[in-house]
Design an enzyme around this catalytic site. Structure first.
Site, PDB file in Angstrom:
ATOM      1  N   CYS A   1     -10.687  -4.806   0.198  1.00  0.00           N
ATOM      2  CA  CYS A   1     -11.768  -4.194   0.559  1.00  0.00           C
ATOM      3  C   CYS A   1     -12.173  -4.391  -1.385  1.00  0.00           C
ATOM      4  CB  CYS A   1     -11.571  -2.983   0.510  1.00  0.00           C
ATOM      5  SG  CYS A   1     -10.115  -2.050  -1.297  1.00  0.00           S
TER       6      CYS A   1
ATOM      7  N   GLU B   1       0.443   5.496   0.224  1.00  0.00           N
ATOM      8  CA  GLU B   1      -0.805   5.936   1.031  1.00  0.00           C
ATOM      9  C   GLU B   1       0.220   7.258   0.979  1.00  0.00           C
ATOM     10  OE1 GLU B   1      -1.120   5.461   5.230  1.00  0.00           O
ATOM     11  OE2 GLU B   1      -2.326   3.136   5.002  1.00  0.00           O
TER      12      GLU B   1
ATOM     13  N   ASN C   1       0.413  -1.625  -0.035  1.00  0.00           N
ATOM     14  CA  ASN C   1      -0.061   0.211   0.162  1.00  0.00           C
ATOM     15  C   ASN C   1       0.817   1.059   0.340  1.00  0.00           C
ATOM     16  OD1 ASN C   1       0.712  -1.343   2.761  1.00  0.00           O
ATOM     17  ND2 ASN C   1      -1.364   0.062   3.164  1.00  0.00           N
TER      18      ASN C   1
ATOM     19  N   GLU D   1      -3.374  -4.424  -3.660  1.00  0.00           N
ATOM     20  CA  GLU D   1      -3.221  -5.147  -4.293  1.00  0.00           C
ATOM     21  C   GLU D   1      -3.407  -4.441  -5.255  1.00  0.00           C
ATOM     22  OE1 GLU D   1      -4.425  -4.711  -0.940  1.00  0.00           O
ATOM     23  OE2 GLU D   1      -6.664  -6.405  -1.044  1.00  0.00           O
TER      24      GLU D   1
ATOM     25  N   CYS E   1      -4.604   1.100  -2.064  1.00  0.00           N
ATOM     26  CA  CYS E   1      -3.772  -0.391  -1.461  1.00  0.00           C
ATOM     27  C   CYS E   1      -2.938  -1.263  -2.602  1.00  0.00           C
ATOM     28  CB  CYS E   1      -5.155  -1.720  -1.847  1.00  0.00           C
ATOM     29  SG  CYS E   1      -6.839  -1.263  -0.423  1.00  0.00           S
TER      30      CYS E   1
ATOM     31  N   CYS F   1     -10.304  -3.626  -4.707  1.00  0.00           N
ATOM     32  CA  CYS F   1      -9.442  -4.194  -5.066  1.00  0.00           C
ATOM     33  C   CYS F   1     -10.835  -5.826  -6.033  1.00  0.00           C
ATOM     34  CB  CYS F   1      -8.442  -4.831  -3.823  1.00  0.00           C
ATOM     35  SG  CYS F   1      -7.393  -3.203  -3.223  1.00  0.00           S
TER      36      CYS F   1
HETATM   37  N1  THU Z   1      -5.407  -1.859   2.144  1.00  0.00           N
HETATM   38  C1  THU Z   1      -4.820  -2.501   1.242  1.00  0.00           C
HETATM   39  O1  THU Z   1      -3.667  -2.336   1.433  1.00  0.00           O
HETATM   40  N2  THU Z   1      -5.369  -3.159   1.143  1.00  0.00           N
HETATM   41  C2  THU Z   1      -6.562  -3.567   1.402  1.00  0.00           C
HETATM   42  O2  THU Z   1      -7.263  -4.556   0.757  1.00  0.00           O
HETATM   43  C3  THU Z   1      -7.522  -2.577   2.270  1.00  0.00           C
HETATM   44  C4  THU Z   1      -6.307  -1.478   2.661  1.00  0.00           C
HETATM   45  C5  THU Z   1      -4.205  -0.772   2.776  1.00  0.00           C
HETATM   46  C6  THU Z   1      -4.543   0.636   1.890  1.00  0.00           C
HETATM   47  C7  THU Z   1      -4.471   1.652   3.817  1.00  0.00           C
HETATM   48  O3  THU Z   1      -3.652   2.559   3.392  1.00  0.00           O
HETATM   49  C8  THU Z   1      -4.640   1.189   4.620  1.00  0.00           C
HETATM   50  O4  THU Z   1      -4.341  -0.476   4.642  1.00  0.00           O
HETATM   51  C9  THU Z   1      -5.677   1.380   5.889  1.00  0.00           C
HETATM   52  O5  THU Z   1      -6.809   0.798   5.638  1.00  0.00           O
END
Ligand code: THU
Length: 164
Positions: free
Chosen positions: A112, A64, A62, A75, A73, A115
């Site tokens: 999520c 940010e 991820n 994925e 994310c 994704c």
């Molecule tokens: N996140 C992912 O990378 N993948 C997911 O399937 C769920 C959430 C990340 C997004 C964000 O950077 C952090 O997790 C918190 O939501």
């Protein structure tokens, strides 16, 4: 009126050692990728590793952003990297794992919705299922044979066509 039901199936393993060698290697790559995540706002580090049909493994984590919705994310970072560098190569499996700097994650990560939609696109693109291997820092590992099981009634390209 008819009430309908949907059933999905998945496999749960008590430990990582129960996975086959290929799955274990993919999960290890996802764990390494999570170590490199850029997640200063959530402190929640996610790693994804994709196994392509040609044997190549593509990883992502991820990323940010201070403008929160601009982040992405793990994925999608991984699957778009695979799509960019290896177009037309089928994706066989994806391992996804996570860890937090603030608490211990003992349950498998649940991808999520965005994704799920993105991964579903690549199942449709290559007409081939993508196996999902989901893990936390510790605890059981959940394996799902296809993203279609995690995204029933997915929005499909046929819906954009007339007279379908
Ligand atoms: N996140 C992912 O990378 N993948 C997911 O399937 C769920 C959430 C990340 C997004 C964000 O950077 C952090 O997790 C918190 O939501």
């Amino acid at each position: 009126m008819k009430k309908q039901e949907l059933k999905i199936s998945f496999t749960e393993y008590e430990t990582e050692n129960e996975l086959n060698a290929e799955e274990q290697q993919l999960l290890q790559k996802a764990r390494s990728a999570s170590d490199l995540a850029y997640a200063p706002y959530s402190n929640f580090h996610v790693g994804a590793a994709l196994l392509l049909e040609n044997g190549v493994i593509v990883s992502g984590n991820n990323q940010e952003n201070v403008a929160y919705p601009s982040g992405l994310c793990a994925e999608r970072v991984a699957i778009y990297a695979a799509g960019a560098s290896y177009p037309d190569v089928k994706i066989k499996a994806i391992a996804v794992t996570c860890k937090s700097k603030q608490f211990h994650v003992s349950e498998p990560l649940s991808p999520c919705g965005a994704c799920r939609q993105a991964i579903s696109e690549y199942e449709m693109r290559y007409k081939s299922n993508i196996k999902m291997i989901l893990a936390g820092e510790t605890g059981k590992i959940r394996v799902i044979d296809s993203m279609a099981d995690l995204l029933p009634f997915a929005f499909k390209a046929e819906e954009l066509k007339k007279n379908r």
